[in-house]
Design an enzyme around this catalytic site. Structure first.
Site, PDB file in Angstrom:
ATOM      1  N   LYS A  69       0.831  -1.208   0.000  1.00 53.33           N
ATOM      2  CA  LYS A  69       0.000   0.000   0.000  1.00 53.33           C
ATOM      3  C   LYS A  69       0.865   1.257   0.000  1.00 53.33           C
ATOM      4  CE  LYS A  69      -2.312  -1.320   3.663  1.00 53.33           C
ATOM      5  NZ  LYS A  69      -1.762  -2.699   3.785  1.00 53.33           N
ATOM      6  N   THR A  70       1.889   1.275   0.853  1.00 53.78           N
ATOM      7  CA  THR A  70       2.785   2.436   0.890  1.00 53.78           C
ATOM      8  C   THR A  70       3.526   2.584  -0.430  1.00 53.78           C
ATOM      9  OG1 THR A  70       3.067   2.221   3.289  1.00 53.78           O
ATOM     10  CG2 THR A  70       4.724   3.498   2.094  1.00 53.78           C
ATOM     11  N   ASP A 114      -1.426   6.994   6.119  1.00 50.98           N
ATOM     12  CA  ASP A 114      -1.361   5.585   6.494  1.00 50.98           C
ATOM     13  C   ASP A 114      -2.244   5.351   7.718  1.00 50.98           C
ATOM     14  OD1 ASP A 114      -0.598   2.975   6.342  1.00 50.98           O
ATOM     15  OD2 ASP A 114       1.392   3.276   7.219  1.00 50.98           O
ATOM     16  N   THR A 163      -5.641  -1.213   6.984  1.00 50.07           N
ATOM     17  CA  THR A 163      -5.739  -2.669   7.106  1.00 50.07           C
ATOM     18  C   THR A 163      -7.105  -3.068   7.645  1.00 50.07           C
ATOM     19  OG1 THR A 163      -4.783  -2.547   9.340  1.00 50.07           O
ATOM     20  CG2 THR A 163      -3.270  -2.927   7.514  1.00 50.07           C
ATOM     21  N   ARG A 222       6.696  -8.284   1.887  1.00 53.37           N
ATOM     22  CA  ARG A 222       7.572  -7.788   2.964  1.00 53.37           C
ATOM     23  C   ARG A 222       8.253  -8.947   3.678  1.00 53.37           C
ATOM     24  NH1 ARG A 222       4.557  -3.950   6.635  1.00 53.37           N
ATOM     25  NH2 ARG A 222       5.288  -2.408   5.122  1.00 53.37           N
TER      26      ARG A 222
END
Length: 342
Positions: A69-70, A114, A163, A222
């Site tokens: 997302k980032t 965020d 999230t 990640r």
């Protein structure tokens, strides 16, 4: 959560790790691996906005942590040829905090929020007006002498990441012109991520090693990149520097990440469920006591992945083992075990 960040297979990221991630992030949409549907839809939105010479609609990105997302927020700014201002919901606790950020934005700039679901309610209401009318009211003074001064904002784009999309109030969710939900990656996509990361890190990653790391990465880039760095460490310290399948298997054995991506906590939960409680059903609190963890840790850190992989079932009476649980633990279930198929 602190317990989650300590785990090698955690999808969360500590501040120190974000710097390592930044070097591996794709800079353009065409470089982004996976999320084919979201990538195509977002590409159309951005291309149309650039053709019109206007800021695109506000963008909401939802999905589990660690899926990009980032990275997509940074890519949106790069595709638009503008800069990105980064903040987070927990950092915006007062309307004044948000007003200060909004009033400093330049035309066409991207504001990345965020964890937008954690923004404070007063700031949230201010954000409604800013997103829809590009205006913000700044209150000057206190009490009876207070005055509201309206400031016109240049057109900008909010990119929100969450999230927990279900926690977003409807008025805020409706102000986003595009909503994209990110899904977990399959093993082939994670192999592509690992191959790209290895190239950027100057590593000679053998394909069998990439396959081994990918299938233990819980569908999350990640985690895949984190495991790649740990395999590199093992190869340099205990091996001959070669990142082959043997090195990958040996390194992940040292870090207690098994073939399905389960770590110590995951296996402890399954062992307690099957060995101590005969496959269940067992309550969350009792299960947490058995593994020496807080109930919240078991419920939010270990359980989501175990349920998603069919290794645990949730019933009104408690947690229950599945047939796959017994198979993975290489154990035979008792005849009276209430095993779910999974």
């Amino acid at each position: 959560m602190a317990e989650d960040l300590d785990r090698l297979v955690s999808a969360g990221a500590e501040d120190a790790e974000r710097a390592a991630e930044a070097a591996l992030r794709p800079k353009r949409l065409e470089e982004f691996v996976g999320q084919r549907v979201v990538r195509e839809q977002l590409g159309l939105v951005l291309e149309a906005a650039v053709a019109r010479g206007r800021a695109p609609d506000h963008v909401l990105l939802s999905g589990p942590p660690g899926l990009g997302k980032t990275t997509l927020a940074m890519i949106i700014a790069a595709e638009l040829g503008t800069t990105v201002r980064v903040t987070s919901g927990p950092a915006i606790q007062h309307a004044g905090d948000l007003a200060a950020v909004l009033s400093s934005l330049e035309e066409g700039e991207v504001l990345f929020l965020d964890e937008i679901h954690r923004i404070a309610r007063p700031a949230e209401e201010l954000l409604y007006v800013a997103m829809e009318d590009f205006r913000v009211d700044v209150v000057v003074g206190k009490g009876a002498g207070a005055n509201a001064i309206g400031l016109t904002l240049p057109p900008f784009t909010v990119v929100g990441a969450t999230t927990r999309a279900g926690l977003l109030p409807a008025p805020l969710r409706d102000r986003f012109g595009f909503t994209g939900h990110l899904e977990f990656y399959d093993d082939d996509e994670l192999e592509q991520v690992l191959t790209r990361s290895a190239r950027l890190l100057g590593l000679d990653l053998h394909r069998p090693a990439a396959v081994e790391i990918a299938r233990r990465s819980r569908g999350t880039p990640r985690i895949a990149n984190r495991l790649l760095r740990r395999v590199r460490d093992w190869a340099e310290v205990r091996g001959d520097g070669t990142l082959d399948r043997a090195a990958a298997r040996s390194a992940l054995e040292v870090y207690e990440v098994d073939e399905l991506g389960l770590d110590r906590l995951d296996r402890a939960v399954l062992q307690a469920l099957c060995v101590r409680f005969g496959g269940g059903p067992v309550g969350l609190t009792t299960l947490a006591v058995a593994v020496g963890e807080e109930p919240e840790t078991v419920e939010t850190v270990a359980e989501p992945f175990l349920v998603r992989e069919g290794l645990m079932g949730r019933t009104p009476r408690g947690r229950v083992a599945t047939t796959r649980t017994w198979q993975h633990l290489r154990m035979r279930p008792p005849e009276n075990a209430p095993t779910l198929f999974g």
